[in-house]
Design a protein around this motif. Sequence first.
Motif, PDB file in Angstrom:
ATOM      1  N   GLU A 184       0.829  -1.208   0.000  1.00 50.09           N
ATOM      2  CA  GLU A 184       0.000   0.000   0.000  1.00 50.09           C
ATOM      3  C   GLU A 184       0.864   1.260   0.000  1.00 50.09           C
ATOM      4  N   THR A 185       1.860   1.295   0.892  1.00 50.06           N
ATOM      5  CA  THR A 185       2.596   2.542   1.090  1.00 50.06           C
ATOM      6  C   THR A 185       3.925   2.581   0.352  1.00 50.06           C
ATOM      7  N   LEU A 208       6.494   1.386   1.557  1.00 50.00           N
ATOM      8  CA  LEU A 208       7.533   1.475   2.597  1.00 50.00           C
ATOM      9  C   LEU A 208       8.231   0.130   2.743  1.00 50.00           C
ATOM     10  N   MET A 213      14.866   4.000  -0.200  1.00 51.70           N
ATOM     11  CA  MET A 213      14.531   4.754  -1.396  1.00 51.70           C
ATOM     12  C   MET A 213      14.290   3.821  -2.574  1.00 51.70           C
ATOM     13  N   GLY A 237      10.885   2.590  -2.275  1.00 57.45           N
ATOM     14  CA  GLY A 237       9.910   3.601  -2.689  1.00 57.45           C
ATOM     15  C   GLY A 237       9.856   3.724  -4.198  1.00 57.45           C
ATOM     16  N   MET A 238      11.050   3.795  -4.815  1.00 56.93           N
ATOM     17  CA  MET A 238      11.078   3.983  -6.260  1.00 56.93           C
ATOM     18  C   MET A 238      10.510   2.770  -6.979  1.00 56.93           C
ATOM     19  N   ALA A 278       6.988   3.100  -6.895  1.00 55.39           N
ATOM     20  CA  ALA A 278       6.579   4.183  -7.803  1.00 55.39           C
ATOM     21  C   ALA A 278       6.622   3.704  -9.247  1.00 55.39           C
ATOM     22  N   ASP A 293       3.700   1.569  -9.903  1.00 55.19           N
ATOM     23  CA  ASP A 293       2.509   2.415 -10.034  1.00 55.19           C
ATOM     24  C   ASP A 293       2.515   3.093 -11.392  1.00 55.19           C
ATOM     25  N   ASP A 348      -0.193   2.589 -14.241  1.00 53.48           N
ATOM     26  CA  ASP A 348      -1.000   3.747 -14.543  1.00 53.48           C
ATOM     27  C   ASP A 348      -0.827   4.180 -16.001  1.00 53.48           C
ATOM     28  N   LYS A 406       4.870   7.399   4.624  1.00 55.85           N
ATOM     29  CA  LYS A 406       4.947   7.908   3.249  1.00 55.85           C
ATOM     30  C   LYS A 406       4.204   9.233   3.197  1.00 55.85           C
ATOM     31  N   VAL A 447       7.556  10.318 -10.696  1.00 53.33           N
ATOM     32  CA  VAL A 447       7.715  10.506  -9.268  1.00 53.33           C
ATOM     33  C   VAL A 447       9.172  10.293  -8.882  1.00 53.33           C
ATOM     34  N   LYS A 448       9.571  10.989  -7.831  1.00 54.21           N
ATOM     35  CA  LYS A 448      10.923  10.773  -7.312  1.00 54.21           C
ATOM     36  C   LYS A 448      10.779  10.591  -5.807  1.00 54.21           C
ATOM     37  N   VAL A 449      11.442   9.549  -5.303  1.00 53.34           N
ATOM     38  CA  VAL A 449      11.286   9.250  -3.888  1.00 53.34           C
ATOM     39  C   VAL A 449      12.553   9.639  -3.137  1.00 53.34           C
ATOM     40  N   MET A 478       9.342   8.960   4.068  1.00 50.54           N
ATOM     41  CA  MET A 478       9.601   8.647   2.672  1.00 50.54           C
ATOM     42  C   MET A 478       8.830   9.696   1.887  1.00 50.54           C
ATOM     43  N   TRP A 515       7.600  11.441  -1.308  1.00 52.27           N
ATOM     44  CA  TRP A 515       7.319  11.219  -2.723  1.00 52.27           C
ATOM     45  C   TRP A 515       7.095  12.564  -3.391  1.00 52.27           C
ATOM     46  N   LYS A 566      -1.472  11.186 -10.727  1.00 50.02           N
ATOM     47  CA  LYS A 566      -1.941   9.803 -10.850  1.00 50.02           C
ATOM     48  C   LYS A 566      -2.317   9.309  -9.459  1.00 50.02           C
ATOM     49  N   PRO A 567      -3.570   8.865  -9.304  1.00 43.93           N
ATOM     50  CA  PRO A 567      -4.034   8.476  -7.973  1.00 43.93           C
ATOM     51  C   PRO A 567      -3.220   7.321  -7.401  1.00 43.93           C
ATOM     52  N   ALA A 568      -2.640   6.513  -8.288  1.00 37.58           N
ATOM     53  CA  ALA A 568      -1.894   5.350  -7.793  1.00 37.58           C
ATOM     54  C   ALA A 568      -0.750   5.762  -6.884  1.00 37.58           C
ATOM     55  N   TYR A 569      -0.161   6.920  -7.184  1.00 35.42           N
ATOM     56  CA  TYR A 569       0.967   7.377  -6.368  1.00 35.42           C
ATOM     57  C   TYR A 569       0.553   7.724  -4.932  1.00 35.42           C
ATOM     58  N   ARG A 601      -1.514   6.144  -3.082  1.00 35.32           N
ATOM     59  CA  ARG A 601      -1.876   4.983  -2.269  1.00 35.32           C
ATOM     60  C   ARG A 601      -0.949   4.859  -1.061  1.00 35.32           C
ATOM     61  N   GLY A 602      -1.530   4.616   0.095  1.00 35.58           N
ATOM     62  CA  GLY A 602      -0.728   4.379   1.279  1.00 35.58           C
ATOM     63  C   GLY A 602      -0.083   5.610   1.870  1.00 35.58           C
ATOM     64  N   MET A 603      -0.466   6.769   1.388  1.00 35.74           N
ATOM     65  CA  MET A 603       0.142   8.008   1.880  1.00 35.74           C
ATOM     66  C   MET A 603      -0.404   8.339   3.275  1.00 35.74           C
TER      67      MET A 603
END
Lengths: 602, 163
Positions: free
Chosen positions: A185-186, A188, A205, A208-209, A212, A215, A219, B5, B38-40, B55, B57, B69-72, B74-76
């Motif tokens: 989900e996150t 993390l 990171m 996370g990437m 991303a 996603d 998308d 996140k 996106v860049k994390v 983290m 984003w 994009k709504p997918a990004y 998620r989980g925020m």
Amino acid sequence: MSSTIERVVRQRPPGMNEQTGKRARGPAGKVAAGQELEHLRELLLGQDYQALLELKRQLGNPERFSRQLAGVISEALSLRIARDSSVSSVLAPTIERALSESVARDPGHLADALYPVMGPAIRKSINEVLSQTLQTFNQLLEESLSVRSLLWRFDAWRTGRSYSEVVLMKTLVYQVEQVFLIHRETGLLLQHVVSEQAITKDPDMVSGMLTAIQDFVNDSFEVRNGDSLSTLKLGDLTVHVEQGPHAVLAAVVRGNPPASFPALLRDTQEDLHRQMSHSLQTFTGDSEPFLRIRPLLERCLILQTQREKEGRRTPWLLYLLLAGVMAGLGWWGYQAYQERRQWQAAIEHLGAEPGIVVTGVQQRDGVYRIEGLRDPLARAPAQVLQESLASPPPADYVFSTYVSLDEPLVRARLLRALEPPPGVTLDYADGRLQVTGRAPLPWAERFRQSWPLVGGIQAVDESGLTVFDAGAERALAQQAALERQFETLQRELGAEAVWFEVGETGLPPGEPGLEQARVLAGKLRELVRMANRLDHQLVVYLSGNTDESGTLAFNQTVARKRVTVVKTALIELGLPEFLFQPDNGDQSRRQERSVRARVVVF
Amino acid sequence: MIQKKICLLGAFSVGKTSLIQRYINSLFSDRYHTTVGVKVDKKMVDVDGQALMLMIWDIAGEDAFTSIKPAYLRGMSACIVVIDGTRRNSFDVALSVHEMVRQQLGEIPVVFALNKADLKGEWTLGEEQLRTLAQLGQPMLETSARLGQGVNEMFMALARRLC
């Protein structure tokens, strides 16, 4: 309460009597009692009673009850499902039975219904298997013709395993460098393990990437529901992503992982979800609880290490065997090389032999065929080969005849053709023939005619050759011998004499004087014969001698008479008269009664 | 250690990436790089003795052609909605982004960053807009990625609300 009852009684609906009246039919007493009771109930409960009756009728009538229930059954089920899982357990057997019945009746229905679901799933599975098989097959093809593959075949033969098994084991050169467990989900990072050798960047990171990117892919491209990124590939680095309901397992692999690796990830993923289901669902950012599943993730790394260790065991036996084979091969190769070199040297030696030219050497079925040219005077090829090889291999010699101008051959041919007599030597070098010694004339003449017929001679040097004529020399020698004989005879003649008695001038028969004259004549005849052969002209002088007893004049007369007597006797004995010349007396001897003859050549 | 996140959202070119760069690397660059996708990034913060890892984003800005994009999202756990004080349009985008976040994730901590405070003379946001924002019940901070003004405070404000 009482007011309510009153209200009910007062407000009794107009149709009520008719209904109760219908029900009152029956035995009179019972009916009357029933009606009263009914009345009382109506009085007590009023409208509520009617509603209750209505409800009762609805429950009693299955059709009406079902209609009522139909309106709420879905809501009721969803409420119950929310509360516990009893609905599932109650429905499960029923659904199973229903499915079985449906399949038994007509499998087509269920197949049609499942087709949209099963079709893609089966296709996906088949695709995956096919692509794995193709990959393996491809590698097999690539490897099947290399030195490495030969070693593997040897390895398979040595260990009694199948070749494909060995290839599979050997081609698994890979390393699972890192494994990420990511909260779906996150995005993390829940847990991260890394192999000892691998270099890792900030895993939080990366996690996370990675999320991303997934996603982003989901998308950006039209993907079917439930599909997700499963592999990222860059060079020999692959990121295998195994999606779970709540977490994503990502493994970074360098090299070609085995086909079973995705299955290992899947198993690990399932174990994780089983063990950590609650923690995953209630995750709020605290990764502490996930520490305990590190061994599970490390399992994905360890598997690789074990395989590597197994692969690294040093096969001493194999090395020893290989070394033995190599040594044997080396020895054999060296022998073959030596033999070949000797053979080459022998052929070269044969080619260098005067009068032999080798034009080709072939080997067929272990038998050599040597072709070339050979002068008839040259040595036999087999004999020449035997000089350089202890045991020459079997060979066919196919040589055509030719005339060689090699010096030894020219020399041999010269000797055969010219047959020099003793005392004559022939020296041949650089096309020049030198003849030395003494040679009889006939040979010299024959030599001058013959040498141009012997090939290879450009010039002849005769300066050292002496030619002699044997016949002429013999004649000279004979003549000299004759001369010597002649001279001896001359001397012998000088010693001969015809003796006379005192005062005697005749040669009476029976006296010794006649016999002496005959001896003298014989000698003279011999001399004349020799002089003829020697081509000499002869003159014979006869001298008469006397003793000194008489007078000089008498003596002179006696002497003259004696010479005449002897001359006459000699002529009678066959000597020609013209030979004789009278001596002037210078050669006369004193105190001797004789006649002597002297021969002079001129 | 707790991880969270958080996302930076807003119109394009409002300074989301610059704010993160200033916050994490203490750097600022005048050159504009548009973020694709996106860049994390991450940042460890200490909130009253408790370690928290953010983290962060950095999500591509929204404009007329691309939407977030709504997918990004998620989980925020929380988000920062960045507004460029000099561009009225970024305010409208911020409102719609906030609404989207609320619809997708419900009530989560949000901080409004009024960025480019160093160019306050050119601001086009009026009292009315500020009042509208205030009515949303979320904190608002004036920030300047160029000067570093309010950046740490903004992230810390958000971090506190996450603990």
